[in-house]
Enzyme design. Structure first.
Site, PDB file in Angstrom:
ATOM      1  CB  SER A 112      -0.922   0.002   1.212  1.00 42.52           C
ATOM      2  OG  SER A 112      -1.668  -1.181   1.264  1.00 42.52           O
TER       3      SER A 112
HETATM    4  C1  LIG Z   1      -3.569  -3.942  -0.424  1.00 37.38           C
HETATM    5  S1  LIG Z   1      -3.012  -5.575  -0.170  1.00 37.38           S
HETATM    6  C2  LIG Z   1      -2.361  -5.541   1.462  1.00 37.38           C
HETATM    7  C3  LIG Z   1      -1.211  -4.589   1.635  1.00 37.38           C
HETATM    8  C4  LIG Z   1      -0.370  -4.861   2.840  1.00 37.38           C
HETATM    9  N1  LIG Z   1      -1.091  -4.782   4.090  1.00 37.38           N
HETATM   10  C5  LIG Z   1       0.873  -3.998   2.921  1.00 37.38           C
HETATM   11  O1  LIG Z   1       1.677  -4.287   3.797  1.00 37.38           O
HETATM   12  O2  LIG Z   1       1.066  -3.079   2.109  1.00 37.38           O
HETATM   13  C6  LIG Z   1      -4.508  -6.440   0.055  1.00 37.38           C
HETATM   14  C7  LIG Z   1      -4.344  -7.924   0.290  1.00 37.38           C
HETATM   15  O3  LIG Z   1      -5.570  -8.448   0.758  1.00 37.38           O
HETATM   16  C8  LIG Z   1      -5.618  -9.803   0.370  1.00 37.38           C
HETATM   17  N2  LIG Z   1      -6.977 -10.313   0.526  1.00 37.38           N
HETATM   18  C9  LIG Z   1      -8.049 -10.190  -0.306  1.00 37.38           C
HETATM   19  N3  LIG Z   1      -9.108 -10.814   0.215  1.00 37.38           N
HETATM   20  C10 LIG Z   1      -8.713 -11.336   1.400  1.00 37.38           C
HETATM   21  C11 LIG Z   1      -9.368 -12.093   2.403  1.00 37.38           C
HETATM   22  N4  LIG Z   1     -10.644 -12.453   2.304  1.00 37.38           N
HETATM   23  N5  LIG Z   1      -8.637 -12.463   3.485  1.00 37.38           N
HETATM   24  C12 LIG Z   1      -7.337 -12.115   3.618  1.00 37.38           C
HETATM   25  N6  LIG Z   1      -6.677 -11.407   2.671  1.00 37.38           N
HETATM   26  C13 LIG Z   1      -7.354 -11.018   1.602  1.00 37.38           C
HETATM   27  C14 LIG Z   1      -5.080  -9.797  -1.046  1.00 37.38           C
HETATM   28  O4  LIG Z   1      -4.606 -11.076  -1.409  1.00 37.38           O
HETATM   29  C15 LIG Z   1      -3.980  -8.737  -0.942  1.00 37.38           C
HETATM   30  O5  LIG Z   1      -2.727  -9.324  -0.779  1.00 37.38           O
END
Ligand SMILES: C[S@@+](CC[C@H](N)C(=O)[O-])C[C@H]1O[C@@H](n2cnc3c(N)ncnc32)[C@H](O)[C@@H]1O
Length: 386
Positions: free
Chosen positions: A75
């Site tokens: 992010s």
């Molecule tokens: C924007 S990224 C996270 C960025 C991260 N927190 C960072 O350190 O920058 C969003 C993540 O959410 C995950 N995601 C989507 N649906 C999800 C779910 N139901 N449970 C857990 N993770 C999920 C995606 O695979 C993706 O890797």
């Protein structure tokens, strides 16, 4: 933290510059958050990116699906900083992050300290594998990374003082409320009526009460908490409705080609003013509220009936910095819809510009007065101060 083997002088100076920039713009206001940003080597979490990209205030895209939709990213630092400040993680806190990348979990580990505990869960094994590797390389081996659907939390490591959701959610999963300690805080990018804001909620008794909000955008949640929106295609765009608006009518495919009417409100806003609060006000007052998008409209508040559509528009205001809001409509009931919409624009301008507050109650709870959005596991109540 110690044990960072792959840091370098150029990385450190770019990192310092990023922190200075985030402090100078007022994004980072908390010294502990500044110290965490200064400590965590972001470039180790985006190994494919140059140092310049790793330390720019920008999102780094990590994965797309077959349709080209981004499903994972590291992010944008400014959004991460704002949400960490909303979360107010204290030394010793047990923290759950939903949606991994490694970087934010490392920042949380800095804030929770050696007596705290950080767990990060992601639905995608590629993401958890990469996060695990990067966290180890950066010296954060004690952050737990779990591969699971975050809609169910991580019960085996609960309870949590803080839950930070880093993926767009439509609902507050029951598991999140159950796994939060009394008085605990959850920060979640919540999508309501087509708009997303990171809302910090405190658990007060059996429900959540909002404390702060930040405008943001994240990739959409997959798994059990996915698919809460319905797109109705039109000849020149489409209308987005939420799942709970299932029974609401929408006009025919060619409605935008019918003759148009337009009326101006006399309400002026700054060109740069985000109109999310106005849009949510309209959503809470106008049956048939939806979002119009297409080539001509990137994202516009609209109201629909079975044969007509009206939507917000603007024209130049009293000076270059301002625009006047108006409403444009098509179909036999256009002038009625325009009238209703403009009444609410004027009412928002006169009395409700201070913005909304939010509460979340379980689906079977007695609800306080307000505008209620029904989700699968909760009711989200929106209230407005005058
Ligand atoms: C924007 S990224 C996270 C960025 C991260 N927190 C960072 O350190 O920058 C969003 C993540 O959410 C995950 N995601 C989507 N649906 C999800 C779910 N139901 N449970 C857990 N993770 C999920 C995606 O695979 C993706 O890797």
């Amino acid at each position: 933290m110690t044990g960072v083997s792959s840091d370098s002088a150029p990385a450190e100076s770019l990192r310092t510059a990023l922190v200075q920039q985030l402090v100078a713009t007022g994004t980072i206001r908390d010294e502990r958050v500044a110290a965490a940003f200064a400590a965590v080597p972001r470039h180790l979490f985006v190994p494919q990116a140059s140092l310049d990209i790793a330390y720019a205030d920008d999102v780094v895209l990590m994965k797309q699906n077959e349709a080209g939709v981004v499903t994972s990213s590291v992010s944008q630092p400014s959004i991460v900083a704002l949400m960490l400040q909303q979360a107010a993680i204290r030394p010793g806190d047990r923290v759950l992050e939903i949606g991994s990348g490694g970087y934010n979990a490392a920042l949380m580990r800095e804030l929770a300290g050696p007596h705290g505990a950080v767990t990060s869960v992601d639905i995608d094994p590629e993401v958890t594998d990469r996060a695990r590797e990067s966290l180890d390389e950066a010296g954060y081996g004690d952050v737990a990374v779990v591969r699971a659907d975050g809609a169910f939390g991580v019960p085996e490591r609960a309870p949590y003082d803080r839950i930070v959701v880093t993926v767009t959610a439509w609902d507050i999963a029951s598991a999140w409320m159950q796994q939060l300690r009394p008085g605990g805080r959850i920060v979640v990018p919540l999508r309501l009526r087509g708009q997303t804001r990171a809302i910090a909620f405190d658990l007060v008794g059996d429900h959540l009460e909002s404390r702060s909000t930040t405008v943001c955008g994240f990739v959409s949640m997959q798994g059990a908490g996915a698919d809460y929106e319905r797109l109705v295609p039109l000849q020149e765009g489409g209308l987005t409705f939420d799942e709970d608006q299932e029974g609401e009518p929408h006009p025919q495919y060619d409605v935008l080609t019918l003759p148009a009417e337009q009326t101006w409100s006399g309400v002026e806003v700054h060109r740069e003013e985000p109109l999310l609060d106005l849009y949510l006000w309209l959503a809470s007052k106008l049956p048939g509220y939806c979002v119009l998008s297409g080539e001509e409209w990137s994202w516009v508040a609209a109201v629909a009936t079975a044969d007509s559509l009206a939507y917000l528009t603007s024209r130049s205001g009293r000076d270059e910095a301002h625009v006047e809001l108006g409403c444009r409509g098509h179909g036999p009931h256009a002038s009625q819809l325009i009238g209703h919409m403009l009444d609410q624009v004027q009412s928002w301008d006169a009395k409700h510009r201070r913005g909304p507050a939010f509460q979340v109650h379980a689906s079977n709870a007695v609800l306080p007065p307000g505008f209620h959005i029904a989700r699968r596991h909760s009711y989200i109540t929106v209230t407005w101060e005058e």
